[in-house]
Every structure is written in structure tokens, then in C-alpha cells.
Design a protein around this motif. Structure first.
Motif, PDB file in Angstrom:
ATOM      1  N   TRP A 133      21.256  48.546  40.307  1.00 13.13           N
ATOM      2  CA  TRP A 133      22.329  47.927  39.522  1.00 13.13           C
ATOM      3  C   TRP A 133      23.567  47.698  40.376  1.00 13.13           C
ATOM      4  O   TRP A 133      23.943  48.523  41.210  1.00 13.13           O
ATOM      5  N   THR A 134      24.184  46.556  40.196  1.00 14.14           N
ATOM      6  CA  THR A 134      25.466  46.262  40.838  1.00 14.14           C
ATOM      7  C   THR A 134      26.450  45.804  39.767  1.00 14.14           C
ATOM      8  O   THR A 134      26.061  45.143  38.803  1.00 14.14           O
ATOM      9  N   PRO A 135      27.709  46.145  39.895  1.00 12.57           N
ATOM     10  CA  PRO A 135      28.684  45.764  38.865  1.00 12.57           C
ATOM     11  C   PRO A 135      28.874  44.258  38.828  1.00 12.57           C
ATOM     12  O   PRO A 135      28.721  43.568  39.856  1.00 12.57           O
ATOM     13  N   PRO A 136      29.189  43.708  37.675  1.00 14.08           N
ATOM     14  CA  PRO A 136      29.404  42.253  37.578  1.00 14.08           C
ATOM     15  C   PRO A 136      30.600  41.818  38.404  1.00 14.08           C
ATOM     16  O   PRO A 136      31.612  42.528  38.484  1.00 14.08           O
ATOM     17  N   ARG A 137      30.477  40.654  39.022  1.00 14.69           N
ATOM     18  CA  ARG A 137      31.545  40.107  39.848  1.00 14.69           C
ATOM     19  C   ARG A 137      32.092  38.837  39.196  1.00 14.69           C
ATOM     20  O   ARG A 137      31.438  38.240  38.331  1.00 14.69           O
ATOM     21  N   PRO A 138      33.264  38.396  39.622  1.00 14.28           N
ATOM     22  CA  PRO A 138      33.778  37.128  39.094  1.00 14.28           C
ATOM     23  C   PRO A 138      32.854  35.967  39.468  1.00 14.28           C
ATOM     24  O   PRO A 138      32.173  35.997  40.498  1.00 14.28           O
ATOM     25  N   VAL A 139      32.832  34.947  38.647  1.00 12.99           N
ATOM     26  CA  VAL A 139      32.053  33.749  38.958  1.00 12.99           C
ATOM     27  C   VAL A 139      32.844  32.898  39.945  1.00 12.99           C
ATOM     28  O   VAL A 139      34.056  33.090  40.119  1.00 12.99           O
ATOM     29  N   PRO A 140      32.210  31.959  40.651  1.00  8.87           N
ATOM     30  CA  PRO A 140      32.963  31.069  41.542  1.00  8.87           C
ATOM     31  C   PRO A 140      34.104  30.376  40.788  1.00  8.87           C
ATOM     32  O   PRO A 140      33.939  29.926  39.653  1.00  8.87           O
ATOM     33  N   GLY A 141      35.255  30.321  41.427  1.00  7.61           N
ATOM     34  CA  GLY A 141      36.428  29.725  40.803  1.00  7.61           C
ATOM     35  C   GLY A 141      37.261  30.723  40.023  1.00  7.61           C
ATOM     36  O   GLY A 141      38.294  30.366  39.458  1.00  7.61           O
ATOM     37  N   ALA A 142      36.838  31.997  39.982  1.00 11.41           N
ATOM     38  CA  ALA A 142      37.586  33.050  39.308  1.00 11.41           C
ATOM     39  C   ALA A 142      37.768  34.209  40.285  1.00 11.41           C
ATOM     40  O   ALA A 142      37.098  34.294  41.315  1.00 11.41           O
ATOM     41  N   TYR A 143      38.684  35.103  39.964  1.00  8.21           N
ATOM     42  CA  TYR A 143      38.868  36.289  40.805  1.00  8.21           C
ATOM     43  C   TYR A 143      39.476  37.420  39.982  1.00  8.21           C
ATOM     44  O   TYR A 143      40.000  37.214  38.892  1.00  8.21           O
TER      45      TYR A 143
END
Length: 783
Positions: A514-524
């Protein structure tokens, strides 16, 4: 009974996660209702014994009693507080040093029991007394205090306050559990007065003895590498063990051995009990008068209690002693020692004594390890013995605790079974007995032999810790995946012949990958971490990581890199920082950089460092200049350095040379400005004008009135202004006028000292901001 105790424990646990305690009226009503319900359940249970409704009622009642007990204990402890009006004021106080002090190069920290004062102070406070650094002060040594001394001090106090970050250590909870309700400093310039060199009280005598033993060990082994380990094994004081050694212990999974833990307390009790029982059986008269098993249990309990007292009866030691006492008293009372019943009774006793124990990782691991051993040994037609049993038990505990270790520490040791196979017999049966013998017999060769054996063990542990696969590290998994992993390990450890027993391993795999969710492209995502009086900001895009500043150096060999940044990055699953930006060379911004670059991979370091700065020499790290006009794009998010400009004269102040970084995405923008002051602000306005307008700004210079000029504030006009400052800092940041100035342009003000880390999510929908103290509010925060 066992299920009722578990329900009681669940009630205690639920109480500790309340954002606010129930009002006294509601708590009184709950307590009264529980008593009335208990009487009704008891009367009905006499006629419908074993009925489902009766059992359910008992469990619910036990849960409510546990909740009420924890709430009342918390209410009583929080009532012993320092009023806010007395924070930061000089107060004269008389009292006694009631624990083992913690000396350092610059001073000493110690627990102080208040006896007399004109102010409304708590009964116990934690004080730091530092050597004066003023020229001509005539104090070339750190002040020294000993347990049992009565002093009169002038102190300046504050309410318990710690740094609050995602998955971080809760210092305020630790102080609450210890009963320390204020912290502060002995005031320089006000001469302290020693009133009494020794106050004869039972635990004071013990702490004075511990202090003497610690001093003798240090004098016998001056400058020895592992004297801190021997002191920890002798008197339970782990503070002399350097951080480098703790890293090795954690990587090899033997940290539980380097303290007076349940293992050592049990070992002393069992060893003394075995010797007494063996000698007791040699006399027929003694055996007829009292069974050897009971004599052994009594002697073992006395020995274990003596060792626990010598360790200072710290909270982890108290838990171990309570568990042993339950077992010994059951034997002495002629009761059948059923493992699960004894464990449940020990749990009840621990939680009655210390309801905050459920907040401690040691609580879960100690009870968990005992429960796992019982699980491994129960329900088998035949069990292994000797070395086979030892290896099987160690492997079973290692596998079964993997989910718990990931939840509690975000890591587990892969070499732990092998390291413990070497360390447990050597530490428990050789090094610790030699150390304890050296307490009774002040014979230097005993300590020297114990130290030599410790050094030999460290050679093996350092070799194992150096393996690239020594430790598995990852982000903290969600509760559901952790629960599935625990169930899978439980299934895997069932007796041989259980169908598809090894399939339990597959329940563990989702948690490991499992890896924590990351921002989608274009977000931070941006997190302004709570590092005290300093700055550290983590920015995460879809595939990249940036860190702006590394927080302060705290002194005493500690910094924000070790205490905040590395634990935070590990919990977030970050293994590499693509770019570390150091705004300028002040220690409140760069103090944690060295620890950071030694603990995590850094892609490149962007900073305007002096040519002789040691950060330039870090192997594998490329240093690039921070210069206006530098731009890069990560995952559809734009980054630009706005200041300093190479075509402008060098600023008069180092603060005005701070790197200013602007981050822009379709959903919003952030401006990070370091410690720039009015001159640099005017320069930015001249070059960029209204282009510096941003949705979120990290307020310059922590909210100092030398920054945040009216024109600069008006040009940015943010939705949110974040003040990164330390609680009750000596500079009084943020200045009230600056606070009002940002609010006047429509910004919502946020501050790390009162709200913890500030998390900013920039998505296509816009900007969302949350404070860590709001996300994980606890009733003791701010008290």
C-alpha cells in the motif's frame, strides 16, 4: 470476566480519543447510570445466568465504566493546571527534585514537585536549568542538581505544549501521563537557593541511589562508547545512549532489550525464583511448612519489584511489574494460573492504575507479545522445547507483530529474528547480570567485562544493520489493511494441519504494497510543518517531492531534521526529496538540513550557501544556486524562484537574501518567502508588481513587524496567511499588528504554534486548508 475486562479497556481507549471531555454533569450522570445498571444486571444475572441479553448488558456496562473511569481520571489531572494568565511570568517556587535529572553539556532538566509558591501552579513541573553564556558570568560548568534536593527557584513556565504533526510524537500526551502539568526554565540572573541537600522520602532515596549508580558507572567507564547502555540496564535511564546507537537497535529490532523492560524484570524474577525454589526443596522442613512453588513465586516477585524500583518505577516498568504481580499473587493464592485470565487481570490492573497506557506503543507491544506466545503455545497436541521452541516463538512474534509495528512505527526489522537470537541470551543472561552484580560489588572489572561484551554484541548488530534490506519502511497503512494483516498472521500461526494455513500471508501483502494517495497531475499538497520557531514546508505533486527549509536546530544535539522531518517523511512514505530549497543560512531555517540529508536521499540542494558550508560536501547531492528567474515544471505544476536577483546589489541583511518560491497550478498558488524584510519586499514589488498575488502565503519572517509591509500584503491579497512560529517564542512572533494586517485584506490567518501543522490541498476545485490540531483533536491539547 475476560470479555468484560476487554470491554472495560475499550471504554478507556475510546475516552483517550475524545476531542473534548464530557461536561462534569454528563459525566456524573453516566457514572450514576452505570452504577444503577450494574446493580440491575447483577440482580437479573442471578436468575438468567448466561443469557445473551445479560452478557451483552455486562459488556456494555463494562465499556461505560471504563469510559467513565478514564474520563474522571483525566478530569482530575487536567484540573491540576497552570492558568494561561500565568504563562511567561516570573514566579518564585520552592520544591523538591523528585526524579533522576537529565544532565547535558549546557544544563540539566528535571522534574520538580512544588511545595510552596504564591502562584496557582501545578503540583509537578518540568524545569530546564541552563548554564549562563553571558561573558563574565563565571559559570564554566552546567548547573548540577540531585534527586531529593530542596530548592528555591525563580522560574518562567508555560502550559504543556508539543509539536503536532501528522503521525508525530504527542509530547503533550506523554507529559499528561507522567503527571507533569507545566514546563519552563530556571531564570538566569535570579540566584537559586539550595534549602536542603536531602529530603528523606522512600522514592527520593531510590532516585538518589540511582543517581549515585549512574555517576559511578560514568566514572568507572569514562568516555566509553556503550556506558549509556549499561546505565540503562542498571537504573533504567536511557538518555545517555546516543541516537546513532538507537538507530542500530531499531534497525535490528533489539531496542526492547536496551531498557529495563518486561523481559528483564521477568528475567530477574524468574532467575531469583528458580534459585530460591531450588534451595527451598533441599529442606524437607521448609517444604512441609510452605510449598517450594509459593516460596519461589514470593521471592521472584520481591526481586522483580526491587529491580523495577531501582529502575525508578517508570511507566513501562510499572506495567511489567503489574503483570508479574498478578501471576505471582495467583500462585500464592493457590489459584489455577490460566494464561488468558492472568493476562486479562493484568490488563485491568494496568488500566486502573494508568488509563493513558493505551496511548503508548509499549503497552500494545508488551501485551501483544505475551498474547502471541500464549496463542502459539495453546491448542497444540505437541509443542517444541529447547532451542526449537525459542526459535519458533521468536519467529512467531516477529511475524505476528509486523502489522502492529507498521501502524506504530511505519517500519519493522527484517533481521530481527537473527539479531534477537544473538542479543537475547547475551543481554539477558550475561550482560545484565554482570551489570546488576556491579551495582552490589563496586568492582571495576565487572563493568569493564560487561562493556566489552556489549561492544562485541554491537559489532554483530552494526554488521546486520548495515544490510540494505535490514529494515522495511513504508507509510502507515489504513486501519482496515492493518486489521486484515493481523487476521492473516493469526491464521498463519494456527497449528499444523490447519487447511490453507499459509494463505494467511496473502492477507498481509495488501498492507505491505500500500502507498498513500498522491495528488493528481495539475494538483499539489503543501504541509507547513510545526517545527517551533522556524520553517519547514513539504510540497508534493503527483510524482515529485520538494522541501522548503529544514527547520531549526534545537540544541542538546537535536534538530528538526531528526525530531520532525525524518519521522514525518517516513510516515508519509517519502523516500526521496527531489529538491531541497534552503531559503537562507539562519539556523531556524537550515538547522535540520544536515540530519535530513543524512537520513533521506536528496536529488539536489538549492541554496545560496557560503563556500565553506558543510552541506556542500554531502556525497551525491548537487548544489544549485537559488536565483530569480529559475523555473521548472513538475506534473503540470509550475515552480519559479522570484528572489534574489543576480542583477541587484547584495542585500544588507541575510534575511533579505532569502529564496522566494512561487508555486502555481490551475487550482491555486502558494508563495513561500523565507525571512525577507521590507527592503526585499519592495524589490519584489518593483520587479513583479501584482504578479506576486497568491492564494496562500507563508508569512515572511514568522510574522515579525520588520516584514509584511502594507503594500506587500495588499499586492499578495491571499485567501490564507500561514504563520510558522514557536509557542510563546522570545521574539513574540507573530506581531499583533502584522496579524491584523493580513486579516484586513481578507486572509484567514493560520499559525503552527496554536494549530499544529497546516495542510493545504490545491486541486482543480480550489484550495482547502486544515490544521493538524483540528484533524486529530485530543482533550489534552492546549491544557
Amino acid at each position: 470476566m475476560r470479555m468484560a475486562i476487554i470491554a472495560f479497556g475499550l471504554g478507556v481507549w475510546l475516552c483517550q480519543y475524545l476531542p473534548q471531555l464530557p461536561a462534569r454533569g454528563w459525566l456524573s450522570m453516566l457514572t450514576a447510570a452505570s452504577l444503577v445498571a450494574g446493580a440491575g444486571v447483577y440482580r437479573r444475572g442471578r436468575y438468567v445466568a448466561g443469557g445473551v441479553m445479560v452478557r451483552a448488558s455486562i459488556l456494555l456496562l463494562a465499556l461505560l465504566i471504563g469510559f467513565a473511569w478514564a474520563a474522571w481520571r483525566a478530569e482530575w489531572r487536567l484540573a491540576d493546571e497552570l492558568p494561561q494568565a500565568w504563562e511567561g511570568r516570573d514566579v518564585e517556587v520552592t520544591g523538591v527534585v523528585d526524579e533522576l535529572p537529565e544532565p547535558s553539556e549546557r544544563g540539566v532538566r528535571f522534574s520538580f514537585r512544588v511545595e510552596r509558591t504564591a502562584a496557582p501552579l501545578p503540583s509537578r513541573i518540568l524545569l530546564a536549568w541552563y548554564r549562563s553564556d553571558r561573558e563574565g558570568a563565571g559559570e564554566d560548568k552546567a548547573p548540577a542538581v540531585r534527586p531529593g534536593e530542596r530548592w528555591r527557584f525563580t522560574v518562567r513556565l508555560k502550559r504543556p505544549h508539543g509539536l503536532v504533526n501528522p503521525e508525530g510524537f504527542d509530547y503533550e500526551a506523554a507529559l499528561l501521563e507522567r503527571g507533569i502539568r507545566a514546563t519552563g526554565n530556571v531564570r538566569a540572573g535570579e540566584k537559586p537557593l539550595l534549602l536542603d541537600p536531602f529530603v528523606p522520602e522512600p522514592m527520593i532515596v531510590v532516585h538518589r541511589l540511582r543517581d549515585a549508580i549512574r555517576a559511578r558507572f560514568a566514572a568507572t567507564l569514562p568516555d566509553a562508547d556503550y556506558v549509556g547502555v549499561l546505565i540503562a540496564l542498571a537504573v533504567g535511564d536511557q538518555r545517555a545512549i546516543p541516537n546513532e546507537q538507537w538507530i542500530i537497535f531499531r534497525k535490528t529490532g533489539v531496542a526492547h532489550l536496551i531498557s529495563i523492560s518486561g523481559l528483564h524484570v521477568s528475567m530477574v524474577g524468574l532467575m531469583v525464583g528458580w534459585l530460591v525454589g531450588k534451595g527451598w526443596r533441599r529442606s524437607r522442613r521448609r517444604v512441609l511448612r510452605w510449598p517450594a512453588a509459593k516460596a519461589a513465586a514470593a521471592a521472584g516477585l520481591v526481586a522483580a519489584a526491587s529491580y523495577a524500583v531501582l529502575a525508578g518505577l517508570g511507566i513501562p516498568t510499572q506495567r511489567s511489574l503489574i503483570m508479574l504481580a498478578v501471576i505471582a499473587l495467583a500462585l500464592l493464592g493457590g489459584r489455577e494460573v490460566v494464561g488468558s485470565r492472568v493476562l486479562a487481570l493484568a490488563l485491568l490492573c494496568v488500566l486502573l492504575f494508568d488509563p493513558w497506557a493505551v496511548l503508548s506503543a509499549g503497552f500494545w507491544l508488551s501485551f501483544g507479545a505475551v498474547g502471541i506466545l500464549m496463542y502459539l503455545l495453546g491448542g497444540r497436541l505437541a509443542t517444541a522445547s529447547g532451542w526449537r521452541a525459542a526459535i519458533g516463538s521468536q519467529l512467531g512474534i516477529t511475524l505476528a507483530t509486523i502489522p502492529a509495528l507498521l501502524v506504530l512505527f511505519n517500519a519493522f526489522s527484517l533481521v530481527s529474528p537473527f539479531a534477537n537470537a544473538v542479543a537475547i541470551p547475551l543481554v539477558s543472561f550475561v550482560i545484565t547480570p554482570l551489570t546488576l552484580l556491579a551495582i552490589v560489588l563496586p568492582f571495576a572489572p565487572l563493568l569493564q567485562l560487561a562493556h566489552w561484551l556489549t561492544g562485541l554484541l554491537m559489532v554483530v548488530l552494526e554488521w546486520m544493520a548495515a544490510f540494505p534490506f535490514a529494515m522495511w519502511q513504508q507509510a502507515a497503512p489504513p486501519a482496515m489493511l492493518a486489521a486484515a494483516g493481523m487476521l492473516g498472521m493469526g491464521w498463519m500461526l494456527l497449528p499444523r494441519g490447519t487447511p490453507a494455513r499459509h494463505a494467511g500471508l496473502f492477507a498481509l501483502l495488501p498492507m505491505l504494497v500500500w502507498t498513500p494517495p498522491r495528488p493528481v497531475p495539475g494538483a499539489y499538497r503543501m504541509t507547513a510543518l510545526d517545527v517551533g520557531q522556524g520553517t519547514a514546508v513539504h510540497v508534493q505533486t503527483a510524482r515529485h517531492e520538494l522541501l522548503y527549509d529544514a527547520g531549526p536546530a534545537y540544541g542538546q544535539g537535536s534538530d528538526a531534521g531528526v525530531r520532525v522531518l525524518l519521522p514525518y517523511l517516513q510516515a508519509a512514505g517519502v523516500e526521496r526529496i527531489d529538491r531541497l530549497v534552503i531559503s537562507h543560512n539562519d539556523l531556524d531555517h537550515s538547522g535540520g538540513a544536515r540530519s535530513l540529508v543524512e537520513g533521506v536521499t536528496i536529488g539536489d540542494l538549492m541554496a545560496n550557501l557560503p563556500t565553506d558550508d558543510p552541506l556542500r560536501d554531502v556525497p551525491g547531492t548537487r548544489v544549485v544556486a537559488c536565483e530569480a528567474g529559475t523555473r521548472w515544471r513538475w506534473d503540470e505544476v509550475d515552480f519559479e524562484i522570484l528572489h534574489p536577483a543576480s542583477d541587484e546589489p547584495a542585500p544588507n541583511k541575510d534575511n533579505d537574501a532569502s529564496c522566494v518560491l512561487r508555486i502555481v497550478a490551475p487550482g491555486g498558488s502558494v508563495l513561500l518567502v523565507g525571512d525577507i524584510e521590507r527592503a526585499a519586499e519592495r524589490s519584489l514589488l518593483k520587479r513583479h508588481g501584482s504578479e506576486i498575488a497568491s492564494d496562500v502565503v507563508l508569512v515572511p519572517h514568522h510574522g515579525s513587524r520588520s516584514s509584511s509591509g502594507e503594500d506587500f500584503v495588499a499586492a499578495i491579497a491571499p485567501q490564507a496567511a500561514i504563520f510558522s512560529a514557536g509557542y510563546l517564542n522570545q521574539f513574540r512572533h507573530p506581531h499583533p499588528a502584522v496579524w491584523d494586517r493580513w486579516a484586513a485584506v481578507g486572509a484567514s490567518n493560520w499559525r503552527t504554534d496554536r494549530q499544529g501543522a497546516i495542510n493545504v490541498e490545491v486541486t482543480a476545485k480550489g484550495v482547502d486548508i486544515q490544521a493538524q490540531r483540528d484533524r486529530e483533536a485530543r482533550y489534552w491539547h492546549g491544557h
